[in-house]
Design an enzyme around this catalytic site. Structure first.
Site, PDB file in Angstrom:
ATOM      1  N   TYR A 143      69.984  31.429  44.966  1.00  9.13           N
ATOM      2  CA  TYR A 143      69.554  32.979  45.758  1.00  9.13           C
ATOM      3  C   TYR A 143      71.103  32.738  45.688  1.00  9.13           C
ATOM      4  O   TYR A 143      70.553  34.502  46.346  1.00  9.13           O
ATOM      5  CB  TYR A 143      69.257  32.413  47.003  1.00  9.13           C
ATOM      6  CG  TYR A 143      68.355  31.878  47.804  1.00  9.13           C
ATOM      7  CD1 TYR A 143      67.021  31.774  46.561  1.00  9.13           C
ATOM      8  CD2 TYR A 143      67.738  31.458  48.853  1.00  9.13           C
ATOM      9  CE1 TYR A 143      66.239  30.198  47.019  1.00  9.13           C
ATOM     10  CE2 TYR A 143      66.643  30.243  49.098  1.00  9.13           C
ATOM     11  CZ  TYR A 143      65.648  30.258  48.416  1.00  9.13           C
ATOM     12  OH  TYR A 143      65.023  29.835  48.364  1.00  9.13           O
ATOM     13  N   LYS A 193      67.985  16.891  42.230  1.00  6.01           N
ATOM     14  CA  LYS A 193      66.982  16.841  41.144  1.00  6.01           C
ATOM     15  C   LYS A 193      67.800  16.480  40.049  1.00  6.01           C
ATOM     16  O   LYS A 193      68.249  17.216  38.786  1.00  6.01           O
ATOM     17  CB  LYS A 193      66.540  17.877  40.609  1.00  6.01           C
ATOM     18  CG  LYS A 193      65.557  17.751  40.081  1.00  6.01           C
ATOM     19  CD  LYS A 193      63.907  17.722  40.243  1.00  6.01           C
ATOM     20  CE  LYS A 193      63.088  17.254  38.855  1.00  6.01           C
ATOM     21  NZ  LYS A 193      62.231  16.246  39.092  1.00  6.01           N
ATOM     22  N   ASP A 225      61.623  15.665  45.031  1.00  2.00           N
ATOM     23  CA  ASP A 225      59.835  15.907  44.646  1.00  2.00           C
ATOM     24  C   ASP A 225      59.307  14.943  45.585  1.00  2.00           C
ATOM     25  O   ASP A 225      58.300  14.778  46.077  1.00  2.00           O
ATOM     26  CB  ASP A 225      59.414  15.860  43.188  1.00  2.00           C
ATOM     27  CG  ASP A 225      60.656  15.324  42.375  1.00  2.00           C
ATOM     28  OD1 ASP A 225      61.785  14.725  42.720  1.00  2.00           O
ATOM     29  OD2 ASP A 225      59.689  14.890  40.516  1.00  2.00           O
ATOM     30  N   ASP A 253      60.583  23.796  55.506  1.00  2.30           N
ATOM     31  CA  ASP A 253      59.762  24.553  56.034  1.00  2.30           C
ATOM     32  C   ASP A 253      58.828  23.405  55.997  1.00  2.30           C
ATOM     33  O   ASP A 253      58.338  23.612  57.044  1.00  2.30           O
ATOM     34  CB  ASP A 253      59.253  25.390  55.153  1.00  2.30           C
ATOM     35  CG  ASP A 253      59.292  27.040  55.540  1.00  2.30           C
ATOM     36  OD1 ASP A 253      60.509  27.673  56.459  1.00  2.30           O
ATOM     37  OD2 ASP A 253      58.966  28.171  54.972  1.00  2.30           O
TER      38      ASP A 253
END
Ligand code: NAD
Length: 360
Positions: A143, A193, A225, A253
């Site tokens: 970001y 990851k 994942d 979230d």
């Protein structure tokens, strides 16, 4: 002692929920003998309307003069993506986090006892309980990385977003997670990851290096994942989850949704010093703004986090949580968490009920 709090009321339902939260802060003050002074700070769409920019000059300085910052929510369709960056509320959110050095975002995803039925999980899964402290790196990673957009000769437009992490950035968020786990169930789940990404391999190696300093805490690695799956399969397995910015954005979230309502979950954004920033995890809910329908509980519970983490007042923090649980267990609900047998109240009445419960 007098505590100074910066209030960023913001847009949409922001002013309504912050009003109720301030009522709770004052009620705590009365019960426990503290005083509070407030400084209003304009940020977001309301600042764009007033000053032409969403992040007016001097915003960070005003906040730094306070012990803690409480933010309602910012944004809305009026200040959409077609506006220049300086007028968009999201620009202001990223800027205040960066300027205050708030590198750790803590979201406490708990299933409140009165709301087991509101969780989308199977009842037997929800009944095992959910109490996750999600620790998300907030001012690094993709970001904040370099981005680019180029014309190519044969493939049309091509874009890049760079994800970069330094050992220093990983270590400081990792230490936060381990310290939090020491005060909880002593387990850290580090999410990455590492089977694909170089940043994740550095993330994992750094987490294992610092784990040696916290021998009382168990460290496990989970791929992002798999973590997304485990959060719906059996969220009771988690204590503290620590992860980088984008994975944390998505997973937090998800963790929030499994607890039943967006309107209930608080967060804290913390840096190395003062002030930390506290805010509900939901947005400005323009669809219900100004209608006295907003659930103020996520903001009220953000205040509970403020008492615990910024003021080191755990008893006061617990009293707020207990007052919220007492009101919900008595069947009082705003529309977003209402079950068939519950009694409907608006934002103001919910605030009043929590204040009353605090006095009891
Ligand atoms: P949202 O969280 O504002 O709303 C999603 C849904 O949840 C809506 O139906 C809303 O009515 C409901 N809801 C949210 N909070 C509620 C509450 N306290 N009580 C009852 N119902 C509640 O998300 P969105 O619709 O995607 O975004 C709306 C605006 O908020 C956008 O401009 C977005 O950029 C902004 N936003 C701001 C923040 C922030 O200030 N930190 C975070 C997320 C989104």
């Amino acid at each position: 002692m007098d505590y100074k709090i910066a209030l960023i009321r913001g847009d949409g339902i922001g002013p309504e929920i912050v009003n109720e939260a301030v009522g709770i802060i004052d009620a705590v003050g009365e019960r426990f003998g503290h005083t509070f002074s407030y400084t209003d700070v304009d940020l977001g769409g309301c600042a764009t309307d007033k000053y032409g920019v969403s992040y007016p000059e001097g915003t960070a300085e005003k906040c730094r003069a306070c012990d803690a910052v409480l933010l309602g929510a910012v944004g809305g369709p009026k200040w959409g993506p077609d506006r220049p960056a300086a007028e968009r509320p999201e620009t202001a959110l990223l800027a205040i986090r960066k300027d205050l050095g708030l590198y750790a975002n803590l979201r406490h995803a708990t299933l409140r006892p009165a709301l087991v039925d509101a969780s989308p999980l199977k009842k037997e899964t929800a009944e095992k309980g959910i109490d996750i402290m999600m620790v998300r790196e907030l001012i690094g990673g993709i970001y904040f990385g370099k981005r680019g957009r180029y014309e190519t000769e044969d493939r049309g437009v091509e874009c890049t977003d760079l994800m970069a992490y330094s050992e220093m950035e990983i270590e400081r968020i990792g230490r936060r997670a381990f310290e939090l786990a020491q005060k909880r169930k002593k387990k850290v789940t580090s999410v990455d990851k590492a089977n694909v990404l170089e940043t994740s391999r550095l993330w994992r190696a750094t987490m294992h290096r610092i784990a040696a300093d916290y021998p009382d805490v168990e460290l496990e690695d989970v791929l992002v994942d798999n973590c997304a799956m485990q959060l719906v399969r059996d969220p009771s397995q988690f204590d503290v989850i620590v992860t980088e910015n984008m994975f944390g954005d998505i997973l937090s979230d998800e963790a929030s949704m499994v607890t039943g309502s967006l309107g209930l979950l608080p967060s804290a954004s913390i840096g190395s010093g003062k002030p930390a920033l506290y805010e509900p995890i939901h947005g400005s809910a323009p669809d219900i703004a100004g209608q006295d329908k907003a659930n103020p509980i996520a903001t009220v519970l953000s205040v509970a986090m403020m008492f615990k983490y910024s003021f080191d007042l755990s008893e006061e923090s617990k009293a707020i949580e207990q007052a919220v649980d007492a009101v919900l267990s008595a069947g009082w609900h705003t529309a977003d968490t209402m079950g068939e047998a519950d009694k409907l109240v608006g934002c103001k009445e919910m605030g009043r009920l929590i204040r009353e419960a605090l006095k009891a």
